[in-house]
Design a protein around this motif. Sequence first.
Motif, PDB file in Angstrom:
ATOM      1  N   GLU A 115      -1.989 -12.238 -15.788  1.00  0.00           N
ATOM      2  CA  GLU A 115      -3.000 -12.001 -14.755  1.00  0.00           C
ATOM      3  C   GLU A 115      -2.350 -11.686 -13.409  1.00  0.00           C
ATOM      4  O   GLU A 115      -2.794 -10.798 -12.683  1.00  0.00           O
ATOM      5  CB  GLU A 115      -3.946 -13.203 -14.634  1.00  0.00           C
ATOM      6  CG  GLU A 115      -4.996 -13.074 -13.555  1.00  0.00           C
ATOM      7  CD  GLU A 115      -5.985 -11.925 -13.771  1.00  0.00           C
ATOM      8  OE1 GLU A 115      -6.702 -11.587 -12.802  1.00  0.00           O
ATOM      9  OE2 GLU A 115      -6.049 -11.359 -14.882  1.00  0.00           O
ATOM     10  N   ILE A 116      -1.300 -12.424 -13.075  1.00  0.00           N
ATOM     11  CA  ILE A 116      -0.574 -12.141 -11.827  1.00  0.00           C
ATOM     12  C   ILE A 116      -0.023 -10.722 -11.870  1.00  0.00           C
ATOM     13  O   ILE A 116      -0.150  -9.962 -10.900  1.00  0.00           O
ATOM     14  CB  ILE A 116       0.553 -13.177 -11.604  1.00  0.00           C
ATOM     15  CG1 ILE A 116      -0.047 -14.548 -11.282  1.00  0.00           C
ATOM     16  CG2 ILE A 116       1.505 -12.726 -10.500  1.00  0.00           C
ATOM     17  CD1 ILE A 116       0.953 -15.693 -11.300  1.00  0.00           C
ATOM     18  N   THR A 117       0.554 -10.345 -12.994  1.00  0.00           N
ATOM     19  CA  THR A 117       1.121  -9.003 -13.150  1.00  0.00           C
ATOM     20  C   THR A 117       0.028  -7.944 -13.056  1.00  0.00           C
ATOM     21  O   THR A 117       0.206  -6.916 -12.404  1.00  0.00           O
ATOM     22  CB  THR A 117       1.874  -8.895 -14.493  1.00  0.00           C
ATOM     23  OG1 THR A 117       2.896  -9.894 -14.520  1.00  0.00           O
ATOM     24  CG2 THR A 117       2.493  -7.525 -14.664  1.00  0.00           C
ATOM     25  N   ARG A 118      -1.107  -8.211 -13.684  1.00  0.00           N
ATOM     26  CA  ARG A 118      -2.218  -7.253 -13.652  1.00  0.00           C
ATOM     27  C   ARG A 118      -2.707  -7.050 -12.216  1.00  0.00           C
ATOM     28  O   ARG A 118      -2.919  -5.927 -11.773  1.00  0.00           O
ATOM     29  CB  ARG A 118      -3.360  -7.741 -14.542  1.00  0.00           C
ATOM     30  CG  ARG A 118      -4.497  -6.722 -14.695  1.00  0.00           C
ATOM     31  CD  ARG A 118      -5.670  -7.286 -15.464  1.00  0.00           C
ATOM     32  NE  ARG A 118      -6.409  -8.297 -14.735  1.00  0.00           N
ATOM     33  CZ  ARG A 118      -7.200  -8.051 -13.685  1.00  0.00           C
ATOM     34  NH1 ARG A 118      -7.340  -6.829 -13.226  1.00  0.00           N
ATOM     35  NH2 ARG A 118      -7.858  -9.031 -13.089  1.00  0.00           N
ATOM     36  N   ARG A 119      -2.868  -8.138 -11.488  1.00  0.00           N
ATOM     37  CA  ARG A 119      -3.422  -8.048 -10.135  1.00  0.00           C
ATOM     38  C   ARG A 119      -2.425  -7.497  -9.125  1.00  0.00           C
ATOM     39  O   ARG A 119      -2.793  -6.736  -8.238  1.00  0.00           O
ATOM     40  CB  ARG A 119      -3.931  -9.405  -9.682  1.00  0.00           C
ATOM     41  CG  ARG A 119      -5.142  -9.859 -10.478  1.00  0.00           C
ATOM     42  CD  ARG A 119      -5.726 -11.126  -9.929  1.00  0.00           C
ATOM     43  NE  ARG A 119      -6.348 -10.942  -8.641  1.00  0.00           N
ATOM     44  CZ  ARG A 119      -7.631 -10.749  -8.437  1.00  0.00           C
ATOM     45  NH1 ARG A 119      -8.454 -10.677  -9.466  1.00  0.00           N
ATOM     46  NH2 ARG A 119      -8.110 -10.626  -7.219  1.00  0.00           N
ATOM     47  N   PHE A 120      -1.164  -7.916  -9.240  1.00  0.00           N
ATOM     48  CA  PHE A 120      -0.157  -7.520  -8.246  1.00  0.00           C
ATOM     49  C   PHE A 120       0.546  -6.232  -8.635  1.00  0.00           C
ATOM     50  O   PHE A 120       0.944  -5.457  -7.773  1.00  0.00           O
ATOM     51  CB  PHE A 120       0.861  -8.657  -8.075  1.00  0.00           C
ATOM     52  CG  PHE A 120       1.783  -8.490  -6.907  1.00  0.00           C
ATOM     53  CD1 PHE A 120       1.297  -8.508  -5.602  1.00  0.00           C
ATOM     54  CD2 PHE A 120       3.140  -8.320  -7.099  1.00  0.00           C
ATOM     55  CE1 PHE A 120       2.152  -8.359  -4.520  1.00  0.00           C
ATOM     56  CE2 PHE A 120       4.006  -8.173  -6.024  1.00  0.00           C
ATOM     57  CZ  PHE A 120       3.505  -8.196  -4.733  1.00  0.00           C
ATOM     58  N   GLY A 121       0.676  -6.017  -9.942  1.00  0.00           N
ATOM     59  CA  GLY A 121       1.345  -4.821 -10.442  1.00  0.00           C
ATOM     60  C   GLY A 121       2.732  -5.150 -10.963  1.00  0.00           C
ATOM     61  O   GLY A 121       3.498  -5.844 -10.285  1.00  0.00           O
ATOM     62  N   ALA A 122       3.049  -4.635 -12.143  1.00  0.00           N
ATOM     63  CA  ALA A 122       4.334  -4.921 -12.776  1.00  0.00           C
ATOM     64  C   ALA A 122       5.496  -4.411 -11.932  1.00  0.00           C
ATOM     65  O   ALA A 122       6.496  -5.106 -11.750  1.00  0.00           O
ATOM     66  CB  ALA A 122       4.386  -4.313 -14.181  1.00  0.00           C
ATOM     67  N   LYS A 123       5.357  -3.207 -11.410  1.00  0.00           N
ATOM     68  CA  LYS A 123       6.441  -2.615 -10.612  1.00  0.00           C
ATOM     69  C   LYS A 123       6.646  -3.410  -9.327  1.00  0.00           C
ATOM     70  O   LYS A 123       7.783  -3.709  -8.954  1.00  0.00           O
ATOM     71  CB  LYS A 123       6.100  -1.156 -10.303  1.00  0.00           C
ATOM     72  CG  LYS A 123       7.122  -0.442  -9.481  1.00  0.00           C
ATOM     73  CD  LYS A 123       8.110   0.255 -10.369  1.00  0.00           C
ATOM     74  CE  LYS A 123       9.031   1.127  -9.542  1.00  0.00           C
ATOM     75  NZ  LYS A 123      10.405   0.748  -9.696  1.00  0.00           N
ATOM     76  N   LYS A 124       5.557  -3.780  -8.651  1.00  0.00           N
ATOM     77  CA  LYS A 124       5.681  -4.555  -7.420  1.00  0.00           C
ATOM     78  C   LYS A 124       6.265  -5.934  -7.690  1.00  0.00           C
ATOM     79  O   LYS A 124       7.066  -6.441  -6.900  1.00  0.00           O
ATOM     80  CB  LYS A 124       4.318  -4.688  -6.729  1.00  0.00           C
ATOM     81  CG  LYS A 124       3.881  -3.419  -6.013  1.00  0.00           C
ATOM     82  CD  LYS A 124       2.457  -3.449  -5.498  1.00  0.00           C
ATOM     83  CE  LYS A 124       2.069  -4.634  -4.694  1.00  0.00           C
ATOM     84  NZ  LYS A 124       0.674  -4.557  -4.181  1.00  0.00           N
ATOM     85  N   LEU A 125       5.893  -6.539  -8.810  1.00  0.00           N
ATOM     86  CA  LEU A 125       6.417  -7.858  -9.158  1.00  0.00           C
ATOM     87  C   LEU A 125       7.922  -7.778  -9.425  1.00  0.00           C
ATOM     88  O   LEU A 125       8.687  -8.631  -8.965  1.00  0.00           O
ATOM     89  CB  LEU A 125       5.675  -8.418 -10.368  1.00  0.00           C
ATOM     90  CG  LEU A 125       5.833  -9.898 -10.647  1.00  0.00           C
ATOM     91  CD1 LEU A 125       5.452 -10.754  -9.451  1.00  0.00           C
ATOM     92  CD2 LEU A 125       4.979 -10.292 -11.851  1.00  0.00           C
ATOM     93  N   GLU A 126       8.349  -6.750 -10.143  1.00  0.00           N
ATOM     94  CA  GLU A 126       9.786  -6.577 -10.401  1.00  0.00           C
ATOM     95  C   GLU A 126      10.530  -6.309  -9.094  1.00  0.00           C
ATOM     96  O   GLU A 126      11.624  -6.840  -8.881  1.00  0.00           O
ATOM     97  CB  GLU A 126      10.018  -5.442 -11.394  1.00  0.00           C
ATOM     98  CG  GLU A 126      11.475  -5.290 -11.787  1.00  0.00           C
ATOM     99  CD  GLU A 126      12.120  -6.578 -12.282  1.00  0.00           C
ATOM    100  OE1 GLU A 126      13.275  -6.853 -11.890  1.00  0.00           O
ATOM    101  OE2 GLU A 126      11.495  -7.336 -13.045  1.00  0.00           O
TER     102      GLU A 126
END
Length: 154
Positions: A115-126
């Motif tokens: 859910e965190i990845t979905r909301r924030f974005g995988a690229k932004k999280l990385e």
Amino acid sequence: MREFSRSLPMALLRAREAVMRQFRPSLRDHAMTEQQWRILRALTAIDQIEVSELARATYLLGPSLSRILRDLEGRQLIQRRSPESDLRRGIVSITPAGLALIEAVAPISEEIYAEITRRFGAKKLETLHAMLRELEMELLAIPVRGGAEEAAED
């Protein structure tokens, strides 16, 4: 002096609080504190570890770690022993019950991460992870002003 809300430590604390807010209900449901979970998670990556190394790995101060380990041992989630070569040293390992608890909580944890990845974005999280690692490395290269370093504690 910069505005309090714009200080880097406060920004990092706010972000950490927002993240942990997502995980706390699951930990509570399994009668776990954040610090207990942190210790169990660290122990899943290794067979055994010295208490002093575990303190460094989990950013917990010795007195708090001792109390938490006593609680985890009482719940039979970890095992402590002293090597015969040096009875002053403590070795900690996770038990089958501790691993079972990790297995019970892990799917919920992964849902939260998704859910965190979905909301924030995988690229932004990385990118965030990479930037935090870079910040850590840069700051570790700076000598600490005023003497001895202190461990962070929750």
